[in-house]
Motif scaffolding. Structure first.
Motif, mmCIF file in Angstrom:
data_model
loop_
_atom_site.group_PDB
_atom_site.id
_atom_site.type_symbol
_atom_site.label_atom_id
_atom_site.label_comp_id
_atom_site.label_asym_id
_atom_site.label_seq_id
_atom_site.Cartn_x
_atom_site.Cartn_y
_atom_site.Cartn_z
ATOM 1 N N PRO A 9 0.832 -1.218 0.000
ATOM 2 C CA PRO A 9 0.000 0.000 0.000
ATOM 3 C C PRO A 9 0.863 1.263 0.000
ATOM 4 O O PRO A 9 2.022 1.233 0.415
ATOM 5 C CB PRO A 9 -0.814 -0.117 1.283
ATOM 6 N N THR A 10 0.288 2.350 -0.493
ATOM 7 C CA THR A 10 0.979 3.640 -0.516
ATOM 8 C C THR A 10 0.186 4.682 0.251
ATOM 9 O O THR A 10 -0.899 4.400 0.763
ATOM 10 C CB THR A 10 1.168 4.141 -1.964
ATOM 11 N N ASN A 11 0.729 5.876 0.301
ATOM 12 C CA ASN A 11 0.061 7.031 0.904
ATOM 13 C C ASN A 11 -0.354 6.787 2.353
ATOM 14 O O ASN A 11 -1.417 7.220 2.783
ATOM 15 C CB ASN A 11 -1.161 7.459 0.078
ATOM 16 N N GLY A 12 0.466 6.064 3.112
ATOM 17 C CA GLY A 12 0.187 5.845 4.516
ATOM 18 C C GLY A 12 -0.919 4.846 4.799
ATOM 19 O O GLY A 12 -1.322 4.674 5.946
ATOM 20 N N GLU A 13 -1.423 4.175 3.769
ATOM 21 C CA GLU A 13 -2.469 3.164 3.960
ATOM 22 C C GLU A 13 -1.855 1.911 4.583
ATOM 23 O O GLU A 13 -0.684 1.604 4.384
ATOM 24 C CB GLU A 13 -3.122 2.801 2.623
ATOM 25 N N HIS A 14 -2.665 1.169 5.330
ATOM 26 C CA HIS A 14 -2.195 -0.062 5.951
ATOM 27 C C HIS A 14 -2.523 -1.295 5.113
ATOM 28 O O HIS A 14 -1.904 -2.344 5.276
ATOM 29 C CB HIS A 14 -2.792 -0.224 7.346
ATOM 30 N N TYR A 15 -3.520 -1.169 4.237
ATOM 31 C CA TYR A 15 -3.961 -2.294 3.433
ATOM 32 C C TYR A 15 -4.069 -1.900 1.967
ATOM 33 O O TYR A 15 -4.301 -0.739 1.639
ATOM 34 C CB TYR A 15 -5.338 -2.799 3.905
ATOM 35 N N PRO A 17 -6.055 -1.872 -1.623
ATOM 36 C CA PRO A 17 -7.490 -1.752 -1.897
ATOM 37 C C PRO A 17 -8.099 -3.117 -2.229
ATOM 38 O O PRO A 17 -7.437 -3.963 -2.847
ATOM 39 C CB PRO A 17 -7.565 -0.810 -3.096
ATOM 40 N N SER A 39 -10.400 -7.663 1.717
ATOM 41 C CA SER A 39 -10.559 -6.397 2.440
ATOM 42 C C SER A 39 -9.386 -6.058 3.357
ATOM 43 O O SER A 39 -9.288 -4.924 3.817
ATOM 44 C CB SER A 39 -11.851 -6.425 3.263
ATOM 45 N N SER A 40 -8.490 -6.996 3.621
ATOM 46 C CA SER A 40 -7.433 -6.687 4.591
ATOM 47 C C SER A 40 -6.074 -7.268 4.217
ATOM 48 O O SER A 40 -5.353 -7.758 5.070
ATOM 49 C CB SER A 40 -7.844 -7.187 5.980
ATOM 50 N N LYS A 42 -2.267 -6.810 3.390
ATOM 51 C CA LYS A 42 -1.206 -5.815 3.574
ATOM 52 C C LYS A 42 -0.235 -5.792 2.403
ATOM 53 O O LYS A 42 0.446 -4.798 2.190
ATOM 54 C CB LYS A 42 -0.458 -6.082 4.872
#
Length: 74
Positions: A9-15, A17, A39-40, A42
């Motif tokens: 993931p990018t932009n500080g996302e944890h998961y 899309p 949905s989850s 990483k």
């Protein structure tokens, strides 16, 4: 040569899309490996081996967006 393809993931996302589709295609464009996020997830990771001169592509699809990068092992 051993190859590792990873998607994070990018932009500080944890998961990643949901419904992100990753494919490794052979030189003819045929999918030889594929995975789709839920949905989850990483990350997604594929590991495989290639010989010098082999060609393959990595394709990412999310909804209507498709990105394909072509590679040649030198």
């Amino acid at each position: 040569m051993d190859i590792i393809v990873e998607v994070h993931p990018t932009n500080g996302e944890h998961y990643l899309p949901p419904n992100l589709h990753l494919m490794v295609l052979d030189f003819e464009g045929v999918s030889v490996m594929e995975a789709q996020t839920r949905s989850s997830n990483k990350n997604i990771q594929f590991e495989f081996s290639c010989e010098v001169g082999e060609r393959f592509s990595v394709k990412l699809t999310l909804g209507e967006i498709n990105i394909t990068e072509n590679f040649v092992i030198c």
